[in-house]
Motif scaffolding. Structure first.
Motif, mmCIF file in Angstrom:
data_model
loop_
_atom_site.group_PDB
_atom_site.id
_atom_site.type_symbol
_atom_site.label_atom_id
_atom_site.label_comp_id
_atom_site.label_asym_id
_atom_site.label_seq_id
_atom_site.Cartn_x
_atom_site.Cartn_y
_atom_site.Cartn_z
ATOM 1 N N UNK A 185 19.166 -25.644 15.988
ATOM 2 C CA UNK A 185 20.556 -25.505 15.669
ATOM 3 C C UNK A 185 20.555 -24.342 14.582
ATOM 4 N N UNK A 186 20.389 -23.310 15.370
ATOM 5 C CA UNK A 186 20.384 -21.909 14.380
ATOM 6 C C UNK A 186 21.713 -20.886 14.945
ATOM 7 N N UNK A 187 21.535 -19.623 14.526
ATOM 8 C CA UNK A 187 22.425 -18.624 14.689
ATOM 9 C C UNK A 187 22.559 -18.350 16.389
ATOM 10 N N UNK A 188 21.329 -18.454 16.936
ATOM 11 C CA UNK A 188 21.272 -18.299 18.415
ATOM 12 C C UNK A 188 22.087 -19.458 19.118
ATOM 13 N N UNK A 189 21.967 -20.749 18.752
ATOM 14 C CA UNK A 189 22.512 -21.657 19.235
ATOM 15 C C UNK A 189 24.065 -21.497 19.332
ATOM 16 N N UNK A 190 24.388 -21.376 17.908
ATOM 17 C CA UNK A 190 25.858 -21.345 17.712
ATOM 18 C C UNK A 190 26.705 -20.195 18.458
ATOM 19 N N UNK A 191 26.239 -19.112 18.633
ATOM 20 C CA UNK A 191 26.684 -18.012 19.274
ATOM 21 C C UNK A 191 26.177 -17.859 20.874
ATOM 22 N N UNK A 192 25.494 -19.093 21.075
ATOM 23 C CA UNK A 192 25.211 -18.967 22.590
ATOM 24 C C UNK A 192 24.410 -17.976 23.230
ATOM 25 N N UNK A 193 23.443 -17.639 22.443
ATOM 26 C CA UNK A 193 22.423 -16.285 22.921
ATOM 27 C C UNK A 193 21.399 -16.959 23.759
ATOM 28 N N UNK A 194 21.666 -16.770 25.114
ATOM 29 C CA UNK A 194 20.568 -17.230 25.938
ATOM 30 C C UNK A 194 19.808 -16.372 26.836
ATOM 31 N N UNK A 195 20.119 -15.079 26.741
ATOM 32 C CA UNK A 195 19.706 -13.795 27.395
ATOM 33 C C UNK A 195 18.362 -13.164 26.582
ATOM 34 N N UNK A 196 17.337 -13.204 27.009
ATOM 35 C CA UNK A 196 15.993 -12.568 26.565
ATOM 36 C C UNK A 196 16.124 -11.135 26.964
ATOM 37 N N UNK A 197 16.573 -10.354 25.871
ATOM 38 C CA UNK A 197 16.830 -8.746 26.458
ATOM 39 C C UNK A 197 15.677 -7.937 25.760
ATOM 40 N N UNK A 198 14.864 -8.286 25.053
ATOM 41 C CA UNK A 198 13.824 -7.602 24.314
ATOM 42 C C UNK A 198 12.743 -8.444 24.120
ATOM 43 N N UNK A 199 11.307 -8.110 24.195
ATOM 44 C CA UNK A 199 10.102 -8.635 23.760
ATOM 45 C C UNK A 199 8.943 -7.826 23.604
ATOM 46 N N UNK A 200 8.176 -8.089 22.626
ATOM 47 C CA UNK A 200 6.868 -7.587 22.208
ATOM 48 C C UNK A 200 5.812 -8.614 21.967
ATOM 49 N N UNK A 201 4.874 -8.418 22.460
ATOM 50 C CA UNK A 201 3.449 -9.223 22.141
ATOM 51 C C UNK A 201 2.490 -8.278 21.385
ATOM 52 N N UNK A 202 2.062 -9.238 20.384
ATOM 53 C CA UNK A 202 0.969 -8.464 19.382
ATOM 54 C C UNK A 202 -0.309 -9.562 19.300
ATOM 55 N N UNK A 203 -1.204 -8.866 19.204
ATOM 56 C CA UNK A 203 -2.628 -9.791 18.864
ATOM 57 C C UNK A 203 -3.030 -9.693 17.461
ATOM 58 N N UNK A 204 -2.796 -8.491 16.631
ATOM 59 C CA UNK A 204 -3.060 -8.110 15.401
ATOM 60 C C UNK A 204 -2.096 -8.768 14.598
ATOM 61 N N UNK A 205 -2.307 -9.790 13.860
ATOM 62 C CA UNK A 205 -1.123 -10.245 12.951
ATOM 63 C C UNK A 205 -0.617 -9.463 11.822
ATOM 64 N N UNK A 206 -1.444 -8.684 10.979
ATOM 65 C CA UNK A 206 -0.903 -7.677 10.301
ATOM 66 C C UNK A 206 0.131 -6.725 10.745
ATOM 67 N N UNK A 207 -0.477 -5.996 11.963
ATOM 68 C CA UNK A 207 0.315 -5.101 12.370
ATOM 69 C C UNK A 207 1.791 -5.749 13.067
ATOM 70 N N UNK A 208 1.507 -6.968 13.453
ATOM 71 C CA UNK A 208 2.872 -7.845 13.939
ATOM 72 C C UNK A 208 3.820 -8.058 12.575
#
Length: 130
Positions: free
Chosen positions: A54-77
């Protein structure tokens, strides 16, 4: 004595983790954006789609993943996440459109590319979407 062993185990586990930065939107052309982070994007997207969070995405019905990045280095992430969170909306829009100009839902692509069979694959420092 055992403190060094524990920290080396934590460092090893930390190096194997993946960290995801993602942006959600909806079908509206000038709709809201949600910038999120997680260590398991598949689980988090399932939570968003089922309405468990129950967050901002839920209340605004944001259901489309339009961008993502994956990182393995925690500090850089963490550094990247802080940087993107401080960006104005216009820069986030440019980031999305640089890799997803049609604003397609990237969830099917994500599920195909990062399914369970890829667990043994070697990881890079950073991989980007699209």
């Amino acid at each position: 004595m055992s403190k060094n062993t524990d920290s080396s185990l934590n460092d090893t586990a930390r190096k194997q983790d993946k960290y995801w930065l993602y942006i959600l939107s909806n079908n509206k052309p000038n709709g809201p954006l949600y910038l999120g982070d997680t260590n398991c994007l598949a689980t988090r997207m399932d939570e968003h789609l089922q309405g468990l969070r129950r967050d901002y995405a839920h209340y605004h019905r944001l259901d489309r993943l339009v961008y993502f990045e994956v990182w393995t280095d925690h500090d850089k992430f963490v550094a990247r996440l802080r940087r993107v969170r401080n960006w104005p909306r216009d820069m986030r829009l440019l980031l999305i459109e640089s890799l997803n100009p049609d604003w397609d839902n990237l969830l099917p692509q994500f599920l195909n590319e990062y399914s369970v069979k890829r667990i043994g694959a070697p990881a890079k420092d950073q991989e980007k979407a699209a």
